[in-house]
Design a protein around this motif. Structure first.
Motif, PDB file in Angstrom:
ATOM      1  N   ILE A  22       0.866  -1.169   0.000  1.00 36.91           N
ATOM      2  CA  ILE A  22       0.000   0.000   0.000  1.00 36.91           C
ATOM      3  C   ILE A  22       0.913   1.233   0.000  1.00 36.91           C
ATOM      4  CG2 ILE A  22      -1.836   1.248   1.199  1.00 36.91           C
ATOM      5  CD1 ILE A  22      -2.677  -1.550   0.192  1.00 36.91           C
ATOM      6  N   ILE A  33      -3.327   3.369   6.240  1.00 31.75           N
ATOM      7  CA  ILE A  33      -3.999   4.386   5.427  1.00 31.75           C
ATOM      8  C   ILE A  33      -4.663   5.354   6.388  1.00 31.75           C
ATOM      9  CG2 ILE A  33      -5.846   4.814   3.747  1.00 31.75           C
ATOM     10  CD1 ILE A  33      -5.494   1.875   2.877  1.00 31.75           C
ATOM     11  N   ASN A  57     -13.635   2.307   6.804  1.00 33.42           N
ATOM     12  CA  ASN A  57     -13.275   2.440   5.386  1.00 33.42           C
ATOM     13  C   ASN A  57     -12.003   1.669   5.063  1.00 33.42           C
ATOM     14  OD1 ASN A  57     -15.444   4.162   5.384  1.00 33.42           O
ATOM     15  ND2 ASN A  57     -14.302   5.983   4.827  1.00 33.42           N
ATOM     16  N   VAL A  58     -11.024   1.744   5.963  1.00 32.18           N
ATOM     17  CA  VAL A  58      -9.777   1.014   5.757  1.00 32.18           C
ATOM     18  C   VAL A  58     -10.052  -0.486   5.734  1.00 32.18           C
ATOM     19  CG1 VAL A  58      -7.501   0.497   6.711  1.00 32.18           C
ATOM     20  CG2 VAL A  58      -8.362   2.845   6.763  1.00 32.18           C
ATOM     21  N   THR A 107     -12.774  -2.055   4.894  1.00 27.06           N
ATOM     22  CA  THR A 107     -13.445  -2.396   3.637  1.00 27.06           C
ATOM     23  C   THR A 107     -12.464  -2.402   2.481  1.00 27.06           C
ATOM     24  OG1 THR A 107     -15.530  -1.473   4.432  1.00 27.06           O
ATOM     25  CG2 THR A 107     -15.295  -1.717   2.045  1.00 27.06           C
ATOM     26  N   TYR A 108     -11.600  -1.411   2.428  1.00 26.38           N
ATOM     27  CA  TYR A 108     -10.588  -1.304   1.370  1.00 26.38           C
ATOM     28  C   TYR A 108      -9.675  -2.533   1.369  1.00 26.38           C
ATOM     29  CZ  TYR A 108      -6.566   0.680  -1.151  1.00 26.38           C
ATOM     30  OH  TYR A 108      -5.525   0.910  -2.021  1.00 26.38           O
ATOM     31  N   LEU A 109      -9.155  -2.890   2.542  1.00 25.18           N
ATOM     32  CA  LEU A 109      -8.243  -4.029   2.639  1.00 25.18           C
ATOM     33  C   LEU A 109      -8.953  -5.342   2.327  1.00 25.18           C
ATOM     34  CD1 LEU A 109      -6.179  -3.067   5.823  1.00 25.18           C
ATOM     35  CD2 LEU A 109      -5.586  -2.674   3.415  1.00 25.18           C
ATOM     36  N   ASN A 165     -11.476  -5.762   0.359  1.00 29.22           N
ATOM     37  CA  ASN A 165     -11.714  -5.823  -1.089  1.00 29.22           C
ATOM     38  C   ASN A 165     -10.458  -6.232  -1.841  1.00 29.22           C
ATOM     39  OD1 ASN A 165     -14.457  -5.238  -1.115  1.00 29.22           O
ATOM     40  ND2 ASN A 165     -14.107  -3.033  -1.170  1.00 29.22           N
ATOM     41  N   ILE A 166      -9.324  -5.667  -1.476  1.00 27.25           N
ATOM     42  CA  ILE A 166      -8.061  -6.052  -2.123  1.00 27.25           C
ATOM     43  C   ILE A 166      -7.791  -7.539  -1.866  1.00 27.25           C
ATOM     44  CG2 ILE A 166      -5.548  -5.768  -2.089  1.00 27.25           C
ATOM     45  CD1 ILE A 166      -6.051  -2.780  -1.484  1.00 27.25           C
TER      46      ILE A 166
END
Length: 128
Positions: free
Chosen positions: A15, A100, A106-107, A109-111, A113-114
């Motif tokens: 990241i 992040i 939000n972090v 969810t982002y992680l 998803n990746i």
């Protein structure tokens, strides 16, 4: 620590923040050479701190001493770089990291998803 006993493929995510500090690559190489990379799922640098996020399943199998030793080993690597920095090591599902700058939800969810899209982790063969 549960080091793997034979070669495996590992997918993990770097990241990057806005300055793309390539010391991350030096830390990754040393972690690889010392057998510390296998549990890593995300790694990145933000504000001079290397964030290393580990597979939750691995962290759950470790006792406190094993996790503490792993953290100390990564901190030692970061301290020995030509341009040293600090390290923060957590489970990927922890909300106690700063990989992040964003709200924890939000972090997460982002992680996730990746992780889902790239199927991070170790495997014995390359994906088809």
């Amino acid at each position: 620590m549960n080091q793997i006993q034979y070669g495996r493929f590992l997918d993990f995510a770097i990241i990057w923040d806005e300055d793309h500090d390539d010391r991350v690559l030096d830390a990754i190489l040393i972690m690889y050479l010392t057998g510390l990379l296998a549990p890593v799922r995300f790694i990145g640098e933000r504000k001079g701190v290397l964030s290393v996020l580990l597979a939750p399943a691995t962290v759950k199998t470790w006792d406190d001493d094993t996790f503490q030793q792993y953290c100390e080993d990564v901190v030692d690597i970061c301290a020995q770089l030509d341009d040293p920095w600090t390290a923060e090591i957590n489970s990927m599902d922890s909300t106690q990291h700063s990989i992040i700058q964003a709200p924890a939800e939000n972090v997460a969810t982002y992680l996730k998803n990746i992780d889902m899209l790239w199927q991070l982790g170790t495997r014995s063969t390359l994906p088809a």
